[in-house]
Design an enzyme around this catalytic site. Sequence first.
Site, mmCIF file in Angstrom:
data_model
loop_
_atom_site.group_PDB
_atom_site.id
_atom_site.type_symbol
_atom_site.label_atom_id
_atom_site.label_comp_id
_atom_site.label_asym_id
_atom_site.label_seq_id
_atom_site.Cartn_x
_atom_site.Cartn_y
_atom_site.Cartn_z
ATOM 1 N N TYR A 110 0.830 -1.205 0.000
ATOM 2 C CA TYR A 110 0.000 0.000 0.000
ATOM 3 C C TYR A 110 0.866 1.258 0.000
ATOM 4 C CZ TYR A 110 -3.518 3.431 1.157
ATOM 5 O OH TYR A 110 -4.335 4.526 1.114
ATOM 6 N N TRP A 112 1.157 5.629 -1.794
ATOM 7 C CA TRP A 112 0.849 6.583 -2.855
ATOM 8 C C TRP A 112 1.937 6.695 -3.911
ATOM 9 C CZ3 TRP A 112 -2.271 11.372 -3.514
ATOM 10 C CH2 TRP A 112 -3.563 11.215 -3.009
HETATM 11 N N1 LIG Z 1 -2.802 8.318 12.147
HETATM 12 C C1 LIG Z 1 -3.120 8.427 10.862
HETATM 13 N N2 LIG Z 1 -2.508 7.645 9.961
HETATM 14 C C2 LIG Z 1 -2.817 7.749 8.651
HETATM 15 C C3 LIG Z 1 -3.762 8.686 8.210
HETATM 16 C C4 LIG Z 1 -4.400 9.498 9.184
HETATM 17 O O1 LIG Z 1 -5.255 10.336 8.871
HETATM 18 N N3 LIG Z 1 -4.043 9.349 10.484
HETATM 19 N N4 LIG Z 1 -4.046 8.784 6.860
HETATM 20 C C5 LIG Z 1 -3.877 7.582 6.072
HETATM 21 C C6 LIG Z 1 -4.019 7.811 4.636
HETATM 22 S S1 LIG Z 1 -5.480 8.538 4.144
HETATM 23 C C7 LIG Z 1 -3.104 7.395 3.725
HETATM 24 S S2 LIG Z 1 -3.508 7.474 2.070
HETATM 25 C C8 LIG Z 1 -1.829 6.808 4.140
HETATM 26 C C9 LIG Z 1 -0.644 7.232 3.249
HETATM 27 O O2 LIG Z 1 0.418 6.382 3.412
HETATM 28 P P1 LIG Z 1 1.525 6.171 2.284
HETATM 29 O O3 LIG Z 1 0.915 6.268 0.937
HETATM 30 O O4 LIG Z 1 2.269 4.938 2.600
HETATM 31 O O5 LIG Z 1 2.450 7.449 2.526
HETATM 32 P P2 LIG Z 1 3.539 8.135 1.601
HETATM 33 O O6 LIG Z 1 4.361 8.988 2.491
HETATM 34 O O7 LIG Z 1 2.860 8.797 0.453
HETATM 35 O O8 LIG Z 1 4.412 6.914 1.102
HETATM 36 C C10 LIG Z 1 4.876 6.784 -0.186
HETATM 37 C C11 LIG Z 1 6.316 6.312 -0.155
HETATM 38 O O9 LIG Z 1 6.694 5.999 -1.487
HETATM 39 C C12 LIG Z 1 7.990 6.518 -1.742
HETATM 40 N N5 LIG Z 1 8.090 6.746 -3.197
HETATM 41 C C13 LIG Z 1 7.718 7.823 -3.911
HETATM 42 N N6 LIG Z 1 7.946 7.618 -5.228
HETATM 43 C C14 LIG Z 1 8.454 6.380 -5.345
HETATM 44 C C15 LIG Z 1 8.881 5.589 -6.465
HETATM 45 O O10 LIG Z 1 8.805 5.983 -7.602
HETATM 46 N N7 LIG Z 1 9.332 4.335 -6.182
HETATM 47 C C16 LIG Z 1 9.416 3.842 -4.925
HETATM 48 N N8 LIG Z 1 9.868 2.605 -4.751
HETATM 49 N N9 LIG Z 1 9.049 4.585 -3.862
HETATM 50 C C17 LIG Z 1 8.557 5.816 -4.063
HETATM 51 C C18 LIG Z 1 8.084 7.770 -0.914
HETATM 52 O O11 LIG Z 1 9.434 8.091 -0.669
HETATM 53 C C19 LIG Z 1 7.294 7.370 0.331
HETATM 54 O O12 LIG Z 1 8.116 6.839 1.324
HETATM 55 O O13 LIG Z 1 -1.553 7.165 5.493
HETATM 56 C C20 LIG Z 1 -2.605 6.795 6.370
HETATM 57 N N10 LIG Z 1 -2.193 6.935 7.740
HETATM 58 N N1 LIG Z 2 -1.631 18.539 2.248
HETATM 59 C C1 LIG Z 2 -2.088 17.275 2.215
HETATM 60 N N2 LIG Z 2 -3.314 17.020 1.708
HETATM 61 C C2 LIG Z 2 -3.789 15.745 1.686
HETATM 62 C C3 LIG Z 2 -3.017 14.660 2.144
HETATM 63 C C4 LIG Z 2 -1.732 14.960 2.696
HETATM 64 O O1 LIG Z 2 -1.013 14.064 3.158
HETATM 65 N N3 LIG Z 2 -1.313 16.262 2.708
HETATM 66 N N4 LIG Z 2 -3.507 13.368 2.052
HETATM 67 C C5 LIG Z 2 -4.574 13.124 1.097
HETATM 68 C C6 LIG Z 2 -5.242 11.848 1.336
HETATM 69 S S1 LIG Z 2 -4.447 10.430 0.872
HETATM 70 C C7 LIG Z 2 -6.484 11.751 1.843
HETATM 71 S S2 LIG Z 2 -7.225 10.233 1.975
HETATM 72 C C8 LIG Z 2 -7.244 12.931 2.241
HETATM 73 C C9 LIG Z 2 -7.864 12.729 3.618
HETATM 74 O O2 LIG Z 2 -8.865 13.629 3.840
HETATM 75 P P1 LIG Z 2 -9.422 13.774 5.308
HETATM 76 O O3 LIG Z 2 -9.432 12.479 6.000
HETATM 77 O O4 LIG Z 2 -10.704 14.495 5.242
HETATM 78 O O5 LIG Z 2 -8.276 14.720 5.919
HETATM 79 P P2 LIG Z 2 -7.785 14.989 7.414
HETATM 80 O O6 LIG Z 2 -6.934 16.206 7.328
HETATM 81 O O7 LIG Z 2 -7.183 13.783 7.993
HETATM 82 O O8 LIG Z 2 -9.108 15.309 8.187
HETATM 83 C C10 LIG Z 2 -9.914 16.438 7.869
HETATM 84 C C11 LIG Z 2 -10.363 17.090 9.133
HETATM 85 O O9 LIG Z 2 -11.329 16.320 9.815
HETATM 86 C C12 LIG Z 2 -11.355 16.786 11.145
HETATM 87 N N5 LIG Z 2 -11.804 15.731 12.041
HETATM 88 C C13 LIG Z 2 -11.061 14.746 12.588
HETATM 89 N N6 LIG Z 2 -11.850 13.956 13.359
HETATM 90 C C14 LIG Z 2 -13.090 14.452 13.273
HETATM 91 C C15 LIG Z 2 -14.340 14.081 13.831
HETATM 92 O O10 LIG Z 2 -14.470 13.101 14.553
HETATM 93 N N7 LIG Z 2 -15.411 14.837 13.489
HETATM 94 C C16 LIG Z 2 -15.326 15.919 12.682
HETATM 95 N N8 LIG Z 2 -16.440 16.565 12.390
HETATM 96 N N9 LIG Z 2 -14.162 16.300 12.153
HETATM 97 C C17 LIG Z 2 -13.066 15.579 12.444
HETATM 98 C C18 LIG Z 2 -9.955 17.187 11.493
HETATM 99 O O11 LIG Z 2 -9.956 18.422 12.189
HETATM 100 C C19 LIG Z 2 -9.254 17.233 10.169
HETATM 101 O O12 LIG Z 2 -8.493 18.394 9.951
HETATM 102 O O13 LIG Z 2 -6.394 14.069 2.307
HETATM 103 C C20 LIG Z 2 -5.619 14.226 1.139
HETATM 104 N N10 LIG Z 2 -5.019 15.531 1.174
HETATM 105 MO MO LIG Z 3 -5.511 8.641 1.820
#
Ligand SMILES: Nc1nc2c(c(=O)[nH]1)N[C@H]1C(S)=C(S)[C@@H](COP(=O)(O)OP(=O)(O)OC[C@H]3O[C@@H](n4cnc5c(=O)[nH]c(N)nc54)[C@H](O)[C@@H]3O)O[C@H]1N2
Ligand SMILES: Nc1nc2c(c(=O)[nH]1)N[C@H]1C(S)=C(S)[C@@H](COP(=O)(O)OP(=O)(O)OC[C@H]3O[C@@H](n4cnc5c(=O)[nH]c(N)nc54)[C@H](O)[C@@H]3O)O[C@H]1N2
Ligand SMILES: [Mo]
Length: 779
Positions: A110, A112
């Site tokens: 998993y 991005w």
């Molecule tokens: N506590 C908490 N945890 C969360 C979340 C949260 O809201 N709270 N959000 C979750 C969500 S929504 C998501 S999507 C995940 C994201 O989790 P990930 O998608 O695992 O996070 P990234 O940091 O985007 O990891 C991508 C990695 O790929 C590497 N990379 C980039 N380009 C390349 C390439 O071309 N080749 C290779 N081999 N590597 C490459 C980068 O250096 C990086 O280390 O995290 C989740 N974790």
């Molecule tokens: N800059 C930046 N943008 C991103 C990403 C990133 O890593 N960096 N990740 C991307 C990815 S993979 C994803 S999936 C999306 C995720 O999109 P989201 O999951 O919507 O993003 P978050 O910032 O984790 O959360 C949005 C807001 O929800 C609020 N929140 C948390 N818990 C609760 C709750 O229980 N109730 C309510 N009402 N609000 C709550 C928090 O204050 C938080 O700032 O974001 C994307 N956008």
């Molecule tokens: Mo995500």
Amino acid sequence: MTVKPRTHSAHWGAFSAELQDDKLLITPFAGDPDPSPLLNNFVNALRHPVRIATPMVRRGWLENGPGPDDRRGMDEYIAISWPQAIELAAGELSRVAAEFGPQAVFGGSYGWSSAGRFHHAQSQVHRFLNTTIGGYVRSVNSYSSGAASVILPHIVGDMNEIARRGVSWEEIAEHSQLVLSFGGLALKNSQVASGGLSEHTERGFIQQAARRGTQFISVSPLQTDLPQEAQGEWLAIRPGTDAALILGLLHVLVSKQWSDEAFLARYCVGWDKMVAYLQGKEDGLVRDAAWAADICGIDAARISALATELYGKRVMITVAHALQRAEHGEQPVWLGLVLAAALGQPGLPGGGYGYALGALGHYGKHHNQVSFPALPQGKNGVEAFIPVARIADMLLHPGEAFRYNGQTRHYPTVKLAWWAGGNPFHHHQHLARLRQAFNRLDTLIVHEVAWTATARHADIVLPATMTLEREDVGGAPTDRHLFAMQQLAEPYGQARDDYAIFSELAKKLGREQAFTEGRTARQWLEHLYQQMQEKCQQQQIPVPDFDTFWQQGQLTLPQLKDGGRLLRQLRRDPERYPLPTPSGKIEIFSQTIADFNDADCPGHAVWLTPQQQPDAKHPLYLIANQPASRLHSQLDYGQHSVNQKRDGREVCRMHPQDAAPRGIVDGDTVKISNARGAVLASVEISEQIMAGVIQLPTGAWYDPQDPQAAQPLCRHGNPNVLTLDIGTSSLAQGCCGQITLVEIARYQGTPPQVRAFEPPTIGDRLVVGGNRKGGEALG
Ligand SMILES: Nc1nc2c(c(=O)[nH]1)N[C@H]1C(S)=C(S)[C@@H](COP(=O)(O)OP(=O)(O)OC[C@H]3O[C@@H](n4cnc5c(=O)[nH]c(N)nc54)[C@H](O)[C@@H]3O)O[C@H]1N2
Ligand SMILES: Nc1nc2c(c(=O)[nH]1)N[C@H]1C(S)=C(S)[C@@H](COP(=O)(O)OP(=O)(O)OC[C@H]3O[C@@H](n4cnc5c(=O)[nH]c(N)nc54)[C@H](O)[C@@H]3O)O[C@H]1N2
Ligand SMILES: [Mo]
């Protein structure tokens, strides 16, 4: 070195890049009305010392051969040559496949990775394992929308249609009178979209709507989740309690006879059961505004007033992904839809339900008529899978049963995991537990750009190029521009493209032709482009040939304006356009889910008290949300990300009322802890966060001070040290990373320096003795 401007693209925007005397200059795409500052993370990234320069093998693995090992994460590495690395990795894959079959290989991988469509690392891993050993244990769903992607198909038939292809921003700016956002519409989040995002339009649309008079209300623990441009209202809510608030709102609508009974009868099933639940007909508990107020912290009068404001208006309800990344995360997703239905809004222009609108730049956009094809992944012969966030459970409990979407399944026994393009030490919860889980493996193979904590736990580390060091095509189905991602710089050290690495490995395994089909990377780009060109020609869409596209650097594709069509069509004619649900209607009650008989997700939406409750030891909620200064953990060493830190540490926010009694002042280093571990962070005192809640974004690289400890202190501020590793419910088993409970204290003494961006110890080259299970000596 000087290189003239080249077009390129990232998940956070398109740009042109040039080198002037080795200095990287970035100019945002001229067509982008609101470019993202995340582009600045590139400027110091190409030659940063935390990049991985050569293939590496972990000393313990080299000495003792494959097998469970607690030294992962604290061992040193030995630099090896590419031929040695290929031999070791291919040899180990063959051993595991021969002894245990492909069902012992986890290839979920998993993450991005980067924006290019061909070098998309996860697709490369899947294709490689399918074409060489016949498959792998996969993962389903995402950390983003684990709960929503299982519940939405049951209740509305299709997740995409109510999220990415939902009501458009354009429509909202034109028609919505009130936008009620659970979790807000933070612009920090819509900065990014997987595959690329050339036009950041959310700010403009929000401005346009607000000027026309749209009222925005953001329900969230953080004020900053609603952009200033919306000129809206902030309703501070206790984290994890939105389901209770919505039930309270529904109760008011029902008791005032404001529910749209005609809509509910014609287009929905199960409203009677919902009403019975609201009125306590099942159990004597009435879910009214007073009941909701006690749970969610918004007073009953305000809840009643909010219901009044909603009634009779064109209302758009949005629910952020964040709400479902929590215990019983299915419920607020379901209830957002029920609220929109009770107001009779779905299918009206600018009305209804937009799941995750604003969470990413894809949502609320139009779709391309034709999109760029993905790399074919081949056929996976292994049946076993896990819901993606159950990785540690799988490794710690092989063979054990788990519930998922009405089924009882069993965790496979995995010996080898292969990861490229993801960072589980960023994305997974309860990192001390994740370490234990990874330590059970025979072998962990990781392709990485830089020394992330995941790379530091790997047995074989294969250095990958960054996108600026290779060619690709950047594009997303919701972005009308397609970009030639032109190579700007030579690979760092001996780094190679994931495709080149897998091609070599496939060759070693005698499967080169199956993996490459005889194409170089450039030939794959041409091949995929041609497939798109053919589809375009069928639809009379003119597109240039590949060479012209490559020379121009970009291409504009026509789009369809069909956002929100699913519910619009239902509303037009429910017999002709039934929803793809069992009843053909919106399922306020789902017989399918009821028949699964899982108490933690019954047949209609409910409020269920989460197991995580504040107590004397852990009185504060922690919100671990998306970072404003980077995408996840990517380029955390980049200039923009580093500039937002203090003393090199991630910044957490807390309310003055919580800070004062603890003697904490702005700029202090604080220790945030709970039963699962502790992290350091720098603190900012702010009234833009609700009292009783602190916020620490995700993405700071895990930086254990004492890696040999069972629960090392993270010096840098990675909140996943603290989060709980449980599924949202038996239905979806999504991750619960967004919310946990903690205590916070001022750090006494001189805080340790952050070392996350220093590479691990690289040991001397060595000749391997006979104790290595794999046998052969390495020179
Ligand atoms: N506590 C908490 N945890 C969360 C979340 C949260 O809201 N709270 N959000 C979750 C969500 S929504 C998501 S999507 C995940 C994201 O989790 P990930 O998608 O695992 O996070 P990234 O940091 O985007 O990891 C991508 C990695 O790929 C590497 N990379 C980039 N380009 C390349 C390439 O071309 N080749 C290779 N081999 N590597 C490459 C980068 O250096 C990086 O280390 O995290 C989740 N974790
Ligand atoms: N800059 C930046 N943008 C991103 C990403 C990133 O890593 N960096 N990740 C991307 C990815 S993979 C994803 S999936 C999306 C995720 O999109 P989201 O999951 O919507 O993003 P978050 O910032 O984790 O959360 C949005 C807001 O929800 C609020 N929140 C948390 N818990 C609760 C709750 O229980 N109730 C309510 N009402 N609000 C709550 C928090 O204050 C938080 O700032 O974001 C994307 N956008
Ligand atoms: Mo995500």
